[in-house]
Design a protein around this motif. Structure first.
Motif, PDB file in Angstrom:
ATOM      1  N   ARG A 129      43.864  29.682  42.810  1.00  0.00           N
ATOM      2  CA  ARG A 129      42.714  30.089  41.991  1.00  0.00           C
ATOM      3  C   ARG A 129      42.475  29.079  40.876  1.00  0.00           C
ATOM      4  NH1 ARG A 129      43.479  36.653  41.413  1.00  0.00           N
ATOM      5  NH2 ARG A 129      44.168  37.016  43.579  1.00  0.00           N
ATOM      6  N   HIS A 130      41.190  28.926  40.545  1.00  0.00           N
ATOM      7  CA  HIS A 130      40.834  28.007  39.453  1.00  0.00           C
ATOM      8  C   HIS A 130      39.548  28.504  38.806  1.00  0.00           C
ATOM      9  CE1 HIS A 130      40.122  24.273  37.251  1.00  0.00           C
ATOM     10  NE2 HIS A 130      41.362  23.948  37.544  1.00  0.00           N
ATOM     11  N   PRO A 131      39.511  28.550  37.458  1.00  0.00           N
ATOM     12  CA  PRO A 131      38.289  29.029  36.788  1.00  0.00           C
ATOM     13  C   PRO A 131      37.124  28.057  36.970  1.00  0.00           C
ATOM     14  CG  PRO A 131      39.840  28.154  35.185  1.00  0.00           C
ATOM     15  CD  PRO A 131      40.561  28.179  36.503  1.00  0.00           C
ATOM     16  N   VAL A 132      35.918  28.627  36.963  1.00  0.00           N
ATOM     17  CA  VAL A 132      34.688  27.839  37.107  1.00  0.00           C
ATOM     18  C   VAL A 132      33.763  28.220  35.964  1.00  0.00           C
ATOM     19  CG1 VAL A 132      32.711  27.286  38.558  1.00  0.00           C
ATOM     20  CG2 VAL A 132      34.928  27.754  39.619  1.00  0.00           C
ATOM     21  N   ALA A 133      33.485  27.249  35.092  1.00  0.00           N
ATOM     22  CA  ALA A 133      32.513  27.461  34.019  1.00  0.00           C
ATOM     23  C   ALA A 133      31.133  27.102  34.568  1.00  0.00           C
ATOM     24  CB  ALA A 133      32.884  26.593  32.810  1.00  0.00           C
ATOM     25  N   PRO A 134      30.030  27.485  33.950  1.00  0.00           N
ATOM     26  CA  PRO A 134      29.952  28.193  32.663  1.00  0.00           C
ATOM     27  C   PRO A 134      29.737  29.695  32.809  1.00  0.00           C
ATOM     28  CG  PRO A 134      27.826  27.248  33.189  1.00  0.00           C
ATOM     29  CD  PRO A 134      28.733  26.938  34.358  1.00  0.00           C
ATOM     30  N   PHE A 135      29.915  30.256  34.024  1.00  0.00           N
ATOM     31  CA  PHE A 135      29.599  31.666  34.250  1.00  0.00           C
ATOM     32  C   PHE A 135      30.853  32.528  34.414  1.00  0.00           C
ATOM     33  CE2 PHE A 135      25.980  29.259  36.072  1.00  0.00           C
ATOM     34  CZ  PHE A 135      25.018  29.654  35.146  1.00  0.00           C
ATOM     35  N   ASP A 136      32.021  32.001  34.030  1.00  0.00           N
ATOM     36  CA  ASP A 136      33.276  32.741  34.123  1.00  0.00           C
ATOM     37  C   ASP A 136      33.575  33.171  35.549  1.00  0.00           C
ATOM     38  OD1 ASP A 136      33.745  32.500  31.397  1.00  0.00           O
ATOM     39  OD2 ASP A 136      32.604  34.303  30.940  1.00  0.00           O
ATOM     40  N   TRP A 137      33.216  32.334  36.508  1.00  0.00           N
ATOM     41  CA  TRP A 137      33.584  32.597  37.892  1.00  0.00           C
ATOM     42  C   TRP A 137      35.026  32.155  38.124  1.00  0.00           C
ATOM     43  CZ3 TRP A 137      28.897  30.650  41.307  1.00  0.00           C
ATOM     44  CH2 TRP A 137      27.770  31.444  41.020  1.00  0.00           C
TER      45      TRP A 137
ATOM     46  N   LYS B 262      24.605  24.227  51.604  1.00  0.00           N
ATOM     47  CA  LYS B 262      25.310  22.986  51.934  1.00  0.00           C
ATOM     48  C   LYS B 262      26.747  23.015  51.428  1.00  0.00           C
ATOM     49  CE  LYS B 262      21.169  20.059  51.995  1.00  0.00           C
ATOM     50  NZ  LYS B 262      20.490  18.878  51.416  1.00  0.00           N
ATOM     51  N   LEU B 263      26.939  23.523  50.227  1.00  0.00           N
ATOM     52  CA  LEU B 263      28.285  23.595  49.667  1.00  0.00           C
ATOM     53  C   LEU B 263      29.160  24.526  50.504  1.00  0.00           C
ATOM     54  CD1 LEU B 263      30.153  22.773  47.316  1.00  0.00           C
ATOM     55  CD2 LEU B 263      29.358  24.811  46.103  1.00  0.00           C
ATOM     56  N   GLU B 264      28.614  25.674  50.894  1.00  0.00           N
ATOM     57  CA  GLU B 264      29.387  26.614  51.703  1.00  0.00           C
ATOM     58  C   GLU B 264      29.706  26.032  53.071  1.00  0.00           C
ATOM     59  OE1 GLU B 264      26.839  30.008  51.586  1.00  0.00           O
ATOM     60  OE2 GLU B 264      27.857  30.898  49.854  1.00  0.00           O
ATOM     61  N   ALA B 265      28.767  25.269  53.633  1.00  0.00           N
ATOM     62  CA  ALA B 265      29.029  24.644  54.930  1.00  0.00           C
ATOM     63  C   ALA B 265      30.154  23.619  54.821  1.00  0.00           C
ATOM     64  CB  ALA B 265      27.755  23.984  55.454  1.00  0.00           C
ATOM     65  N   SER B 266      30.173  22.849  53.741  1.00  0.00           N
ATOM     66  CA  SER B 266      31.253  21.871  53.564  1.00  0.00           C
ATOM     67  C   SER B 266      32.592  22.573  53.371  1.00  0.00           C
ATOM     68  CB  SER B 266      30.952  20.956  52.372  1.00  0.00           C
ATOM     69  OG  SER B 266      31.017  21.678  51.150  1.00  0.00           O
ATOM     70  N   TRP B 267      32.591  23.707  52.669  1.00  0.00           N
ATOM     71  CA  TRP B 267      33.824  24.481  52.525  1.00  0.00           C
ATOM     72  C   TRP B 267      34.315  24.979  53.877  1.00  0.00           C
ATOM     73  CZ3 TRP B 267      32.661  28.116  47.730  1.00  0.00           C
ATOM     74  CH2 TRP B 267      32.667  27.346  46.573  1.00  0.00           C
ATOM     75  N   ALA B 268      33.405  25.469  54.689  1.00  0.00           N
ATOM     76  CA  ALA B 268      33.793  26.039  55.980  1.00  0.00           C
ATOM     77  C   ALA B 268      34.410  24.991  56.896  1.00  0.00           C
ATOM     78  CB  ALA B 268      32.578  26.681  56.655  1.00  0.00           C
ATOM     79  N   ASN B 269      34.024  23.725  56.752  1.00  0.00           N
ATOM     80  CA  ASN B 269      34.519  22.667  57.639  1.00  0.00           C
ATOM     81  C   ASN B 269      35.858  22.094  57.215  1.00  0.00           C
ATOM     82  OD1 ASN B 269      32.231  22.854  59.232  1.00  0.00           O
ATOM     83  ND2 ASN B 269      31.097  21.344  58.041  1.00  0.00           N
ATOM     84  N   THR B 270      36.292  22.378  55.980  1.00  0.00           N
ATOM     85  CA  THR B 270      37.485  21.690  55.475  1.00  0.00           C
ATOM     86  C   THR B 270      38.628  22.619  55.096  1.00  0.00           C
ATOM     87  OG1 THR B 270      36.564  21.715  53.229  1.00  0.00           O
ATOM     88  CG2 THR B 270      36.126  19.774  54.583  1.00  0.00           C
ATOM     89  N   THR B 271      38.412  23.916  55.038  1.00  0.00           N
ATOM     90  CA  THR B 271      39.461  24.807  54.548  1.00  0.00           C
ATOM     91  C   THR B 271      39.526  26.075  55.384  1.00  0.00           C
ATOM     92  OG1 THR B 271      37.932  25.900  53.028  1.00  0.00           O
ATOM     93  CG2 THR B 271      39.129  24.004  52.182  1.00  0.00           C
ATOM     94  N   SER B 272      40.631  26.836  55.209  1.00  0.00           N
ATOM     95  CA  SER B 272      40.782  28.119  55.887  1.00  0.00           C
ATOM     96  C   SER B 272      39.857  29.166  55.304  1.00  0.00           C
ATOM     97  CB  SER B 272      42.234  28.602  55.775  1.00  0.00           C
ATOM     98  OG  SER B 272      43.106  27.677  56.379  1.00  0.00           O
ATOM     99  N   GLY B 273      39.542  29.048  54.064  1.00  0.00           N
ATOM    100  CA  GLY B 273      38.648  29.993  53.409  1.00  0.00           C
ATOM    101  C   GLY B 273      38.509  29.671  51.948  1.00  0.00           C
ATOM    102  N   VAL B 274      37.264  29.663  51.444  1.00  0.00           N
ATOM    103  CA  VAL B 274      37.007  29.405  50.030  1.00  0.00           C
ATOM    104  C   VAL B 274      35.934  30.388  49.572  1.00  0.00           C
ATOM    105  CG1 VAL B 274      36.386  27.712  48.275  1.00  0.00           C
ATOM    106  CG2 VAL B 274      37.447  26.958  50.401  1.00  0.00           C
ATOM    107  N   TYR B 275      36.116  30.916  48.388  1.00  0.00           N
ATOM    108  CA  TYR B 275      35.056  31.750  47.819  1.00  0.00           C
ATOM    109  C   TYR B 275      35.149  31.713  46.302  1.00  0.00           C
ATOM    110  CZ  TYR B 275      38.638  35.415  47.340  1.00  0.00           C
ATOM    111  OH  TYR B 275      39.763  36.121  47.021  1.00  0.00           O
ATOM    112  N   ALA B 276      34.018  31.990  45.666  1.00  0.00           N
ATOM    113  CA  ALA B 276      33.952  32.102  44.209  1.00  0.00           C
ATOM    114  C   ALA B 276      33.511  33.514  43.875  1.00  0.00           C
ATOM    115  CB  ALA B 276      32.983  31.083  43.615  1.00  0.00           C
ATOM    116  N   SER B 277      34.211  34.139  42.928  1.00  0.00           N
ATOM    117  CA  SER B 277      33.914  35.518  42.551  1.00  0.00           C
ATOM    118  C   SER B 277      33.541  35.586  41.079  1.00  0.00           C
ATOM    119  CB  SER B 277      35.122  36.414  42.833  1.00  0.00           C
ATOM    120  OG  SER B 277      36.253  35.969  42.098  1.00  0.00           O
ATOM    121  N   ASP B 278      32.777  36.632  40.735  1.00  0.00           N
ATOM    122  CA  ASP B 278      32.391  36.830  39.338  1.00  0.00           C
ATOM    123  C   ASP B 278      33.525  37.525  38.584  1.00  0.00           C
ATOM    124  OD1 ASP B 278      32.343  39.482  40.058  1.00  0.00           O
ATOM    125  OD2 ASP B 278      30.171  39.686  40.023  1.00  0.00           O
ATOM    126  N   PRO B 279      33.378  37.750  37.263  1.00  0.00           N
ATOM    127  CA  PRO B 279      34.479  38.359  36.498  1.00  0.00           C
ATOM    128  C   PRO B 279      34.924  39.725  37.011  1.00  0.00           C
ATOM    129  CG  PRO B 279      32.910  37.336  35.006  1.00  0.00           C
ATOM    130  CD  PRO B 279      32.306  37.265  36.374  1.00  0.00           C
TER     131      PRO B 279
END
Length: 542
Positions: free
Chosen positions: A248-256, A193-210
């Motif tokens: 870019r913006h950090p995402v806790a608590p997994f250092d994404w 659901k979160l990815e679907a909402s991202w796809a409808n509102t932005t050119s591209g969004v992703y979260a990456s690990d360290p």
């Protein structure tokens, strides 16, 4: 002739020459100014787009972080759950009830799966226990999240499910027994659901690990790809990487790290068109052109800022609403459980006060309304205490006489006790003068909870006894009723979250009460009695 004695034609010619000179000057100034205007407006539009993207990235990161925090709490709570520890310690009778609890908890939280594994990785209970792809009986000791969770106490891994083949985040927490680790609790979170909402509102969004591996993304083709160090823009998009803004913006608590890709070209194209429009305006009249530039820039900046503020406010409201929904059940249950009786008492006192006023008994009516004011003050005090309790903050402790606690609790429940004809037995006056050490509102809150439960258990014309057993270092304040009592199985689950014997209960009252008592250095215990039920507050002495 004009007033200066000069021919009108000469003056007109001079005016024309002056206009020609001014026109040429305007053209020259405009020609020299156009590149500067274009660069300025392009830089402003790019900076504005970057600020908007940065704000939106921060809001999206906060939303993702809120989801991760919410799901991270589930294994933490379950790892301390007595029923979970009982099953892992070798009591198979807990399996059926725990399966149903995990199923209900997964439905409430939106988790893809919640399951419990023993030390060997064998799944003993799972939220999908009754489905064909149930995890129960499967072994996951080969998965990194199990091995690391068992070794380190807590672990997380983003991977494909071995059964569903769907990507998700696995969060684990080790369950410790008296002699060490006895199992692992795991929760799988999927982000469809979160990815679907991202796809409808932005050119591209992703979260990456360290390490730069893409995990959660609005474009599934990017998942599990690794970004190159220093790369900007959309991954692998045919040379367009430099045209996109990567916020870019950090995402806790997994250092994404959350990446928001946005295309600034519409804003840059608009800036270029506006600069050319200004160029043609400058050709007509330099002064008017300058004024138009100033007004136009100010209007565009104000409009862009307003749109940015509106969008930021809307996204912030959505985030706040999501957070409110995540905690709404607990807050509503706590506040409703504690103020239901004073609200009922206020209504009865108000109705009685009106009738007393109609009969002319104004003094008695004033007394009723004074009691209403006291009850409303008490409601405010209780809600403040519940808010402080939810923040897990320190409570100011002081010496409190038992009489104050019991009188305050009976203030909230006196009318209902009288209405139901409850026979209330109080301790002797000497015992009521005993002083304990604690936080007044917190102790009173626990006592009100116990009395309310006792009244519910006894019903009409029942008997409730408040007793005090004063020891050297503590006082045991007990509430006993003559109701149907509590079975051994119910007593074992009384202080578990969401465990209740009431049809409309949420199972949080006793959990909150016990936590308050332990936070004050005491305890709340359920004692076994031949008939009825007895709960005892263990309160420290000064």
């Amino acid at each position: 002739m004009n007033l200066n004695g000069k021919p009108a034609g000469t003056t007109l010619l001079r005016h024309r020459h002056l206009m020609l000179i001014l026109g040429c000057g305007a053209i020259l100034v405009a020609a020299m100014t156009l590149p500067l205007i274009e660069r300025t407006m392009r830089a402003s539009a790019l900076d504005e787009a970057q600020r908007a993207a940065s704000n939106e990235a921060a809001i999206l990161a906060a939303g993702l972080e809120s989801e991760l925090d919410k799901f991270s709490l589930v294994p933490l709570v379950l790892a301390r759950d007595p029923q979970v520890q009982s099953l892992l310690s070798g009591n198979p009778t807990e399996q059926a009830a725990l399966n149903q609890r995990l199923e209900q908890l997964a439905r409430q939280t939106g988790a893809a799966a919640i399951y419990l594994m023993d030390r060997e990785g064998l799944t003993l209970a799972a939220s999908n226990w009754n489905r064909p792809d149930s995890f129960v009986g499967s072994t996951y000791r080969f998965r990194d999240y199990f091995r690391k969770g068992l070794a380190d106490g807590v672990a997380s891994q983003f991977a494909l499910g071995t059964v569903s083949r769907r990507p998700g985040l696995f969060i684990t927490r080790r369950v410790d027994g008296p002699s060490g680790a006895i199992g692992v609790v795991a929760i799988k979170v999927e982000f469809d659901k979160l990815e679907a909402s991202w796809a409808n509102t932005t050119s591209g969004v992703y979260a990456s690990d360290p390490s730069g591996v893409i995990l959660v993304t609005s474009r599934p083709a990017w998942r599990f790809r690794k970004m190159q160090p220093g790369a900007a823009g959309e991954p692998g998009h045919n040379g367009r990487t430099s045209a996109l803004i990567d916020s870019r913006h950090p995402v806790a608590p997994f250092d994404w790290e959350l990446h928001l890709l946005s295309d600034p070209s519409p804003a840059l194209a608009a800036a270029k068109a506006n600069a050319r429009l200004l160029f043609f305006v400058l050709l007509v009249l330099i002064i008017a052109a300058i004024a138009a530039v100033v007004v136009g820039i100010r209007r565009r900046e104000a409009r862009a800022e307003r749109m940015l503020n509106e969008r930021t406010a809307r996204l912030r409201d959505q985030l706040q609403q999501a957070n409110r929904l995540a905690t709404l059940g607990q807050i509503t249950a706590g506040v409703g459980h504690e103020i239901r009786q004073p609200v009922s008492a206020i209504r009865i006192l108000a109705e009685t006060g009106v009738r007393l006023g109609q009969r002319g008994a104004h003094d008695e009516a004033r007394e009723n309304f004074a009691r209403i004011a006291a009850l409303t003050d008490r409601i405010g005090t209780i809600t403040d205490e519940l808010r402080r309790f939810s923040r897990r903050g320190d409570r100011a402790r002081r010496d409190v006489a038992l009489r104050q606690l019991i009188d305050g609790a009976l203030l909230l429940l006196r009318d209902r006790i009288s209405h139901l004809g409850i026979h209330l037995v109080l301790p002797p006056d000497a015992a009521l003068e005993r002083v304990v050490r604690g936080e007044h509102v917190g102790l009173e809150q626990v006592l009100v909870n116990l009395l309310q439960n006792a009244i519910d258990a006894t019903g009409q014309s029942g008997r409730v006894t408040i007793a005090v057993d004063a020891l050297e270092r503590e006082v045991r304040l007990s509430v006993t009723d003559d109701g149907p009592g509590i079975s051994a199985e119910q007593r074992a689950n009384l202080f578990q979250p969401f465990a209740t014997t009431k049809a409309e209960g949420l199972g949080l009252g006793l959990v909150i009460s016990q936590d308050i008592m332990r936070g004050l250095g005491g305890d709340l215990v359920a004692e076994a009695v031949p008939t009825g039920a007895r709960f005892t507050m263990v309160i420290p002495c000064p």
